[in-house]
Structures are given as structure tokens and as C-alpha cells.
Design a protein around this motif. Structure first.
Motif, short mmCIF file in Angstrom:
data_model
loop_
_atom_site.label_atom_id
_atom_site.label_comp_id
_atom_site.label_asym_id
_atom_site.label_seq_id
_atom_site.Cartn_x
_atom_site.Cartn_y
_atom_site.Cartn_z
N ASN A 1 1.95 -2.66 4.21
CA ASN A 1 0.49 -2.67 4.17
C ASN A 1 0.00 -2.75 5.61
OD1 ASN A 1 0.58 -5.35 5.02
ND2 ASN A 1 0.13 -6.20 3.00
N SER A 2 -1.29 -2.86 5.82
CA SER A 2 -1.84 -2.80 7.17
C SER A 2 -1.47 -4.01 8.01
CB SER A 2 -3.37 -2.67 7.12
OG SER A 2 -3.94 -3.76 6.39
N ASP B 1 0.82 -1.22 0.00
CA ASP B 1 0.00 0.00 0.00
C ASP B 1 0.85 1.27 0.00
OD1 ASP B 1 -2.30 -1.57 0.10
OD2 ASP B 1 -2.28 -1.61 2.30
N THR B 2 2.00 1.25 0.65
CA THR B 2 2.87 2.43 0.73
C THR B 2 4.31 2.01 0.47
OG1 THR B 2 3.21 2.22 3.12
CG2 THR B 2 1.35 3.58 2.39
#
Length: 839
Positions: free
Chosen positions: A221-222, A184-185
Motif C-alpha cells: 500500500n502507499s 492495495d496491490t
């Protein structure tokens, strides 16, 4: 029924006014320790779809108004409230609100259910929350806050990337393409300096300095993160220029106006793709005789005809030939030449190599050696530079040692310089300087035992990098090599633990013990006499540091007479009434006392009977004896214990009688009458008091064969009993198991000192104040005083605690705040409230 409604309405108004008044009083600034919040989970391991119980206990360390608790669960998890009848629950915020004021020491608990969604991945999740109140900032929960969910593995990221170029000439532009999955990042570090250069997925970066670069990518990611590091991925080189070398001939026909400083000149221009290293040349006339020409290069003048300089790209180089003296020459007569050689050398920056830093890690003060080297393909390395991210510049040598480095994690930078002034790209390494020397802490001597429960603990420490000092977990105030902390001691032995911690976690622990003794010594004293002297015998329950005995009211000399026993004597000197005062101070400074009156009297018998009366205390003793006309007696009376009285009894009057041998042998019986005090406590039934004697053999207060009677004589009530022998007698009763209130009349226990009495009363009186008990007290206070005892003991049915409390607090929440509504009535209500809480 109507009266009950009136009482409920009055209670509601009371709570409303109290709440308004408390909210209008400014509270102290929040410090974060007003509430202790502890959480426990019904299980620490669960599966998706499970429901667990979360129990939160909040203990008020100071009075708290408008207590609030807000649960904080992972996103998507459901909080279900298990009903608390006195709280308002807001489901949209998972928040509980109580409108009551809770006193210091009160504990409030809630339990709620937490549903774990079926879609939850396996992992460790945090279950937490925070409690707050009026003027109190949120205080986070402690205790069990981690829950492990055994479920499917979440999709973790995998970092990877590629580039469109790995080498080139400065400046070099490189396109980075992300190949990561489940990401995600992104966080990119292109030059290995631990600083994030980009958070784009596919960034473009320009390398402006020559060197070899390592590239780092962190993908997130999370559920987690992954990293990819590619060592020495990008190589950037310095641009090169071609060598230019040539000969320039200057002919007379190219000259104009021969003369000093007006000779032929030429200009040479260079492109911006190279660097001129040096220019050399010479000039002379054709025969190399008397006339010399001079060379000017960018203003530099040479007598020998040779000049050198370093010129940057694009500079204009001028060569001027001039004679010392003006000469007139004919054109084309002289073949004058000037030869100029230009050398342009390709220069690449030097390369630095950080060979070693040893030892690493190193202790503070330990000598650390640094080794480095440099290479320059087309020149020589002539300079070095070492720098620390913590201590700054370290050295300008290739190898050096130092022991003066600060504690911490250093990034060490090293670079070299070549002979034309160019510095290499910096290389770096990490050096850890640790503090492995523990602090040294001491505790100043403290007087022990002591009767002061608040005490200042002080001491010294030796540590350059101190982080903190705690005294029994309390952060101490730190001075210049000293510390101090206030502690509240508990009765008995207190272990004091002082822990000094430095910034790297080294600790030193010092302990001592302080005895808190706030209980006064128990002092017993008896009186005896012979024909010339009176004797006072004193016994104490503990060591006495100072003992003072006064008789009418002169001090007498007291000497040891065994373990915890003393004896003193004095001349009778014709007196027959002696007020004896004994004061004993223990090693902690507590004072115990024993005060009594001893009366020596010769009594005359009439018809075998004589009555002794004490006009001061109101007691009387009737002696019945046969065959005697007179006798000598000594009657000692005290309101304090004259023998050991344990905590199970409360005493009201103590008597000791000594008989001469004649009366002892001939006494048939005696009747003791002890007046009942007018302020006798209501919590004890006077008919439950009995006169007992102290059995010195068993150290017990033994009941008599005859029952104690309550008799009215004149206008006063007496406890009366018939005895057949004499020792120490007392009017005593069993201590009530749960007294409704602390007796107004001091309870007489062993020793008789005020401190001792207070501590014993405290030890038998436990005051609790749960909400149910407060409401029970409300009901008691509403009962007419004449029926007080009956109301406490009766089983009268009261309105529902749950319903009444909910009504009161709901009304309190719904009443708007209005200026000027508080007056005398509110003050009276608060007074009633405080009195109730105190009771």
C-alpha cells in the motif's frame, strides 16, 4: 520629476529589449550543471499540523535567463510563498519565475512555508524541487530533502493467502485466495523464479510440469509492503498408466495368402494415458525347425525374432509374422502361434537436489565447488546439467569445481536426467562472486609550481572491472589503462585526489600536490659605483630560476650574494647614464621586472646651490650646501618599486640618490620635485600623495617631517618636499578602500612586473553584482559625467528599487515577442548592459 519618469521609461524599454534579444539567442545544450540548487529545512522533525520553512539557494554556474524554481512537496501539503518582490509566483504549481538574466556566480535564494496536514501519518517524507531556465532542463535540489513526521503509525499491509489444492497430477490448476489486510496491490511468484506471474488479487494458475513449488506474495500500500512465502506448497506429479501384459495366439485360419511378407498381422492400439516402454516377442513354426518367422515392430526387423522400441501413447504397434520361403500349407494343418508380451511401465520424472555451492560468496578467481545429486524411483539418473544466469552452461557432471566465474550475483540452476530421457524440474540457488581486489591508480608527474591554472591530470590504472575514476570529484575520461581530466587550479597549494572505483565499490586513492603560482616575483634593484665600475644589486621576494640583468642594454654577469640576493658589475667606460633592466623568472615561470635609470653626474654649486634635472622623467632635485663648489651624485629613478611596497600603498615614482662624502657632510637640505602624471587615476586624490622615505632598519615607508606640497611650476604640477638626508624616496598613497573602478594607470607595487601588477590590482578590487548594486550603477550612469564623483558619494534619493524592478520585469513579461523589433537600438542597449556588468 518629468526627467525621472523618462529615466524609468528608458530603463523599462532597456529591460524589455534585452529580454527579447537574450531569448532569441540559441543557448548551449543543457548539461545538468548550469545551476547548483541547495535546500535547507528549518527543522528535520515535525508533527502533523506544523508549518516549516524551506530555504532554496540557487547559484548560477553559467548565465541563466528565465530562472524558474518549482517546489515538490508530498500530496496534500500546502506551499505558501514568502514574498520575493522580483519573482512571479504561481500558487497552483508552486512555481517561481524570474524574468531577469543572472550572470555566472550570481546566487538567488527563496524561502517558502510548508504546512503539514493534521491527517498526516508518521514517517519520513521527501521535500524536493527543481530549478530550470531557458534551454536548461530541470535540475533537482540537493541538501536537506528528508523530513521526519512524528505522527500515528500508518496502516501497513500484512500479506497472507490460501489455496484450494496443494497436490495433484499435471496439469494442475490451483485457485489462490488473498487473505492480506491493508493491501492495495499484489505481486505473485508461483514458481520461485523471482519473476512476477500475476498482479491479480485472487489469481488462478496452471502448473504444467511436475515438481515441488514455493509460492511468494508481496502485498503493498502507499505506506509500505509485506511479503509471505510458503515453502514447498504445491506438489505436481506426472500422470501414471496401467501395466498391460498379454499373449496373442495366431492360428492358420486367420492367415490369408501364405507367403513371404504376407503373413498374418495384428494391430495393438494404446490409449493416451500411458507410455509404452518396450515390446518383446518371438515366433516360430510348431516344431521350431527349418522355417523361422521374423518380427517386425514399427518397421524394426529382428533376425532372432525379438525387437524392442519405445512407443508413445496412442501409437499403433503392428506385429507381422513371415516365412523366409514361400510354403503351401493346408488350412488347420499347422498350429502356428506367436506370443507377444507388452510391458508398459509407469515413469515419474527424476528429482534433483542441489547439495552445496562452496564457498559462497566467493572472490573473483577463487575456486568454487558445486555438489548435486538426483533420484529416480523407477529408473536411473544418467545426466546432469548446471547453468548460470550470468555465464550460461557450466557443467554436465554431478560434482565439479571452477574458478572462471564472472563478478555478480549468479542464479545457479541444476537438473538431472533419467534413463528414458526425462529431465527433472530445475532447482536453484544464488552464488555471489565479488571483486575484493581494489584498483591500482597512479598519477603522472606534473610540473610544480606552475603558473597555468588549467591543467590536464593524467595517469594509469589497473582494474578489469573499472566503474569510474574521479579527479577532485570530476569524472575522468577513461582510455585503455589510462585516464585524463581537466582541472582548474587555485592560487597556492592544490591537493589533487584521484579515486578509482570498480563495479563492486572497491577504491584506490592517490594524491599529489600542485602549487599554482601566478604572482610574479618582486624584484628590487639598486645601483652603486666606484671609480671604475658600476654595480647592480638585485633582491627577489622568492627563488629565481633565471635572472637576467642588462645595462645599456648589454647583459652583465650576475652572481649570488646571499639569500635571494645577487650582484653584478660592469666597467663604467666613460658613460654617465645607465638604463638598467632586471628580469627574474621564478620556478613557476612568472616574470618579475625592475627597470630604472641611474645617472652619475658631477654638479657645480653656485652660491651653495645646484639643481639636478632629469630631462626624460621631468624630476628635479635642488641641493643646498655650504663650503663646496662641486660634488658627485648618482641619481637612480624608476616607475617601479625600489624597495618593498606592501599592498596597502600604491606608488607612482621612486628615487634613490647617492652623495659623495663631501656633499653628505656639508648638505644643509634638498628639495625633491616629482611631476604628477597626466593620466593620474581619478580614484585617488593627488593631494593624498606624499613623498616618503624607505627606512631599511624597520622596512617601513616613513613619513617626512615636512609636508608634501602640490606646486605648479610652469605649466606642470609637481609633488614637492624638502628633505635633509637621502635614501630611497617614493611618491605613494594609501590604496582606496573600495575603488569605484580599476585605475587606468597601473598600480606600482613591489616587483614591477606586469603579471605582478595585474594580480595585485585584482587582489584589491572586488567586483560584486547583486541586483541592488546593478540598479545603483544604473543610477550612477544616468548622472552627468561632470558630477560623477559627487553622484557616487552623495546620498541622493533614488526611486524605490522594489517598485521599479517589479514594474520593469512585469512589463518585460507582458511584451509579446515580435519578429523584426530588434535593431540598432537593441544592440546599443546590450552594449551598455555589458559595459555596466563589466564595470
Amino acid at each position: 520629476m518629468e526627467r525621472n519618469k523618462t529615466n524609468v521609461l528608458f530603463n523599462k524599454i532597456t529591460i524589455i529589449l534585452l529580454t527579447l534579444m537574450l531569448l532569441s539567442i540559441p543557448a548551449a545544450a543543457s548539461t545538468g550543471d548550469e545551476i547548483t540548487v541547495t535546500q535547507s529545512l528549518s527543522t528535520t522533525t515535525a508533527s502533523p499540523g506544523d508549518t516549516i520553512d524551506v530555504t532554496v539557494q540557487m547559484t548560477m554556474n553559467t548565465p541563466v535567463t528565465a530562472l524558474t524554481y518549482q517546489a515538490d512537496a508530498p500530496d496534500g501539503w500546502t506551499v505558501s510563498w514568502q514574498k520575493d518582490y522580483i519573482a512571479e509566483f504561481k500558487s497552483n504549481t508552486s512555481e517561481w519565475i524570474w524574468s531577469s538574466e543572472y550572470p555566472a556566480g550570481f546566487t538567488r535564494s527563496i524561502t517558502y512555508q510548508l504546512e503539514i496536514p493534521e491527517s498526516t501519518f508518521g514517517g519520513t517524507y521527501t521535500i524536493t524541487g527543481a530549478a530550470s531556465g531557458y534551454e536548461i532542463t530541470p535540475i533537482a535540489t540537493t541538501g536537506q530533502t528528508q523530513l521526519t513526521v512524528t505522527g500515528p503509525t500508518p496502516p501497513l499491509p500484512e500479506a497472507d493467502f490460501e489455496v484450494n489444492a496443494t497436490s495433484g497430477i499435471e496439469p494442475l490448476t490451483v485457485q489462490f485466495n488473498d487473505l492480506s489486510t491493508n493491501t492495495d496491490t499484489w505481486a505473485w511468484d508461483f514458481n520461485n523464479d523471482s519473476i512476477i506471474d500475476s498482479t491479480e488479487q485472487n489469481p488462478v494458475y496452471e502448473f504444467t510440469n511436475p515438481g515441488i513449488y514455493t509460492v511468494f506474495l508481496k502485498a503493498n500500500n502507499s505506506y509500505g509492503e509485506d511479503t509471505e512465502t510458503k515453502e514447498d506448497l504445491i506438489t505436481v506429479s506426472r500422470d501414471t498408466v496401467e501395466v498391460y501384459s498379454g499373449t496373442v495366439s495366431l492360428y492358420p485360419d486367420e492367415r490369408t495368402a501364405l507367403g513371404a511378407l504376407n503373413g498374418t498381422g495384428m494391430e495393438i492400439g494404446f490409449a493416451d494415458n500411458g507410455m509404452v516402454d518396450s515390446i518383446g516377442g518371438y515366433a516360430a513354426d510348431r516344431d521350431n525347425e527349418s522355417n523361422y518367422w521374423h518380427l517386425y515392430l514399427n518397421g524394426a526387423y529382428s533376425m532372432t525374432g525379438v525387437a524392442e522400441t519405445v512407443v508413445e501413447h496412442g501409437d499403433v504397434v503392428k506385429l507381422i509374422l513371415a516365412s523366409d520361403d514361400p510354403v503351401t500349407w493346408a488350412l488347420n494343418e499347422w498350429d502356428v502361434k506367436a506370443t507377444v508380451t507388452i510391458n508398459v511401465i509407469d515413469k515419474i520424472s527424476p528429482v534433483a537436489t542441489l547439495i552445496s555451492i562452496t564457498p559462497n560468496p566467493a572472490a573473483e578467481g577463487e575456486e568454487v565447488t558445486f555438489n548435486g545429486s538426483g533420484e529416480d524411483d523407477d529408473g536411473a539418473v544418467v545426466g546432469y546439467n548446471w547453468t548460470s544466469s550470468i555465464d550460461g552452461p557450466l557443467s554436465t557432471s554431478d560434482n565439479f569445481s571452477t574458478s572462471d566465474l564472472s563478478i555478480g550475483t549468479h542464479t545457479i540452476y541444476f537438473k538431472v536426467q533419467n534413463d528414458i530421457g526425462h529431465w527433472s524440474y530445475e532447482v536453484q540457488d544464488t552464488l555471489e562472486i565479488i571483486d575484493d581486489i581494489a584498483p591500482v591508480v597512479t598519477i603522472d608527474e606534473v610540473a610544480t609550481p606552475t603558473n597555468v591554472n588549467n591543467i590536464m591530470i593524467t595517469g594509469t590504472f589497473v582494474e578489469k572491472h573499472l566503474d569510474q575514476i574521479t579527479v577532485n570529484g570530476i569524472n575522468a575520461t577513461i582510455g585503455d589503462g589510462t585516464y585524463s581530466a581537466n582541472l582548474t587550479l587555485e592560487e597556492g597549494i592544490n591537493t589533487i585526489e584521484v579515486i578509482a572505483t570498480d563495479t563492486t565499490g572497491n577504491t584506490d586513492t592517490e594524491t599529489t600536490q600542485i602549487v599554482l603560482d601566478t604572482i610574479a616575483p618582486v624584484i628590487y634593484s639598486t645601483f652603486t659605483h666606484n671609480s671604475t665600475h658600476g654595480m647592480v644589486d638585485v633582491t627577489s621576494s622568492e627563488n629565481i630560476a633565471e635572472l637576467e640583468v642588462n645595462v645599456n642594454p648589454n647583459p652583465i654577469v650576475i652572481v649570488p650574494n646571499g639569500d635571494l640576493m645577487w650582484t653584478g658589475s660592469f666597467l663604467l667606460d666613460g658613460e654617465n647614464t645607465f638604463n638598467v633592466s632586471v628580469t627574474g623568472t621564478d620556478t613557476a615561470g612568472n616574470i618579475g621586472m625592475s627597470n630604472y635609470t641611474a645617472i652619475i653626474r658631477t654638479v657645480e654649486f653656485v652660491n651653495g646651490t645646484v639643481e639636478f634635472n632629469n630631462s626624460t622623467l621631468g624630476t628635479s632635485i635642488v641641493f643646498n650646501a655650504a663650503n663646496i663648489t662641486s660634488a658627485s651624485i648618482v641619481v637612480t629613478e624608476s616607475m617601479e618599486p625600489m624597495a618593498n611596497l606592501t599592498d596597502e600603498y600604491v606608488g607612482f615614482h621612486f628615487i634613490n640618490v647617492e652623495l659623495d662624502s663631501n656633499l653628505t657632510e656639508n648638505m644643509e637640505n634638498a628639495t625633491i620635485r616629482i611631476p604628477i602624471p597626466e593620466d593620474f587615476p581619478e580614484t585617488i586624490n593627488k593631494h593624498d600623495v606624499s613623498i616618503r622615505y624607505y627606512n631599511e632598519t624597520t622596512s617601513e615607508w616613513e613619513p617626512l617631517d615636512n609636508e608634501t606640497q602640490v606646486v605648479v611650476i610652469g605649466d606642470k604640477e609637481f609633488w614637492v618636499v624638502e628633505v635633509s638626508h637621502f635614501s630611497i624616496y617614493a611618491a605613494i598613497a594609501d590604496v582606496p578602500e573600495e575603488p569605484a573602478e580599476v585605475p587606468e594607470t597601473p598600480r606600482h607595487s613591489s616587483g614591477g612586473g606586469s603579471s605582478s601588477r595585474a594580480s595585485i590590482i585584482s587582489s584589491i578590487t572586488e567586483i560584486t553584482d547583486t541586483e541592488e548594486e546593478v540598479q545603483a550603477q544604473d543610477k550612477e550612469e544616468s548622472t552627468p559625467s561632470g558630477d560623477q564623483t559627487t553622484s557616487v558619494e552623495s546620498e541622493t534619493t533614488a526611486p524605490s528599487v522594489e517598485s521599479e524592478t517589479e514594474d520593469n520585469e512585469e512589463n518585460a513579461r507582458n511584451v509579446p515577442m515580435m519578429d523584426g523589433v530588434l535593431g540598432t537600438c537593441a544592440i546599443v542597449v546590450v552594449g551598455m548592459y555589458l559595459r555596466r556588468r563589466k564595470d
